[in-house]
Design an enzyme around this catalytic site. Sequence first.
Site, PDB file in Angstrom:
ATOM      1  N   THR A 147       0.033   7.160  -5.285  1.00 20.93           N
ATOM      2  CA  THR A 147       0.128   5.775  -4.807  1.00 20.93           C
ATOM      3  C   THR A 147      -0.790   5.628  -3.596  1.00 20.93           C
ATOM      4  OG1 THR A 147       2.164   6.401  -3.626  1.00 20.93           O
ATOM      5  CG2 THR A 147       2.415   5.264  -5.740  1.00 20.93           C
ATOM      6  N   LYS A 173       3.213  14.060  -5.748  1.00 21.72           N
ATOM      7  CA  LYS A 173       2.691  12.896  -5.060  1.00 21.72           C
ATOM      8  C   LYS A 173       3.672  12.578  -3.946  1.00 21.72           C
ATOM      9  CE  LYS A 173       3.747   9.068  -5.186  1.00 21.72           C
ATOM     10  NZ  LYS A 173       4.627   8.140  -4.323  1.00 21.72           N
ATOM     11  N   THR A 184      12.171  15.175  -3.605  1.00 21.39           N
ATOM     12  CA  THR A 184      11.158  14.480  -2.826  1.00 21.39           C
ATOM     13  C   THR A 184      10.159  13.782  -3.733  1.00 21.39           C
ATOM     14  OG1 THR A 184       9.460  14.705  -1.172  1.00 21.39           O
ATOM     15  CG2 THR A 184       9.712  16.532  -2.654  1.00 21.39           C
ATOM     16  N   ASN A 392       1.737   0.138   5.477  1.00 17.74           N
ATOM     17  CA  ASN A 392       3.030  -0.326   4.991  1.00 17.74           C
ATOM     18  C   ASN A 392       3.242  -1.815   5.225  1.00 17.74           C
ATOM     19  OD1 ASN A 392       4.843   1.988   3.911  1.00 17.74           O
ATOM     20  ND2 ASN A 392       3.710   2.869   5.623  1.00 17.74           N
ATOM     21  N   THR A 397       0.006  -6.210  -0.690  1.00 16.89           N
ATOM     22  CA  THR A 397      -1.150  -7.094  -0.671  1.00 16.89           C
ATOM     23  C   THR A 397      -2.471  -6.333  -0.584  1.00 16.89           C
ATOM     24  OG1 THR A 397      -0.931  -7.301   1.737  1.00 16.89           O
ATOM     25  CG2 THR A 397       0.127  -8.983   0.369  1.00 16.89           C
TER      26      THR A 397
END
Length: 397
Positions: A147, A173, A184, A392, A397
């Site tokens: 991500t 990841k 995790t 964050n 966006t």
Amino acid sequence: MKVIYGNIASPLGFSADGLHAGFKKKKVDLGWVVSEVPASVAGVYTTNKIIAAPLVVTKDAVAKAGKMQAIVANSGCANSCTGQQGLDDAFTMQKWTAEKLGITQEMVGVASTGVIGEFLSMKVLKNGLSKLVVNGNADSFSQAILTTDTGIKTVAVTEMFGHATVTMAGVAKGSGMIHPNMATMLAFITCDATISSETLQLALSQNVEKTFNQITVDGDTSTNDMVLVLSNGYALNQEILPDTPDFEKFSTMLHFVMQDLAKKIASDGEGATKLIEVNVVNAPNTEAARMMAKSVVGSSLVKTAIFGEDPNWGRILAAVGYAGVEVPVENIDIKLGKLPVMLASKPVSFDEGEMVDIMQKKQIVITVDLHSGNASGQAWGCDLSYDYVKINALYRT
């Protein structure tokens, strides 16, 4: 044990693939890991009370079959907090993957990561699954689960069990929302050893507390955290049984792989510039040492001090004090790198130039000596930078 250059498909009988399906604008976002035969399986999962649909489906599959032959994972959409539709979509994801591979549905584990509260696009999923292949690009799977990570996280090792060479590999990841307790983010480990699911679960459960559970980036535990370990027996070693030298050797391999992935996750925290390692030594017991180490590495004030390269040992001592551990506090030593900043709970002078060199390093080691026992514990995390807030604040966006 030998560290090798490899990926999640390095153990015999495993393959993997990944591609851009369309959950994200451009990046690889869908992949699978496939064993040629049903493999023993073990798993640990998030302790967040809000559990994402893929975890429900995967835990159900493990409980029903006790084996697993494939894992399919996507990024870009967590399929979490999506109600009955999300659960139905996760089961469909499992079903379509099984049909594509010609295996039973319960042999497939599913995992998703990304934005919470958005539905999985089944059109994108179906199109992407149609293009995945067995014996594809295993490195692409490592990319498919990312991500906000800045790079892939993989490790592979080999070890001799009698005349058999056993290979173990892992991929993970994780960059933010990392404060696990029993698992995790997403981590997948493959192995070709002969070992039962029950024994594999024992090894995983024994090692998770010392590895994945000892990292923290921001104090948040995700709804999608999961670790799965598959072992298919292709190495043809004698079966590994509990309470044997072979089990200890296997457990050492697993610990190395899990700790390596855990440290890579911690060092790649969102916006991170430094890896922080905290060692608590001479503690009354192991649990106390681990709790205290995690308290220090999880402190936002410690994290920001490390980012600012400020040797503010008072913040470290404060985190020691609120860790919830009953230990004598009159004889504590604290070191940054090899340089003492406090001895016997009293401040000491240190060379400022030497301290500057220590604080500028990419890995900062903090040692807390309690002088109250023989146990020790470690934890890993990262500094807290301006970029963490930016990443964050603008995540959707």
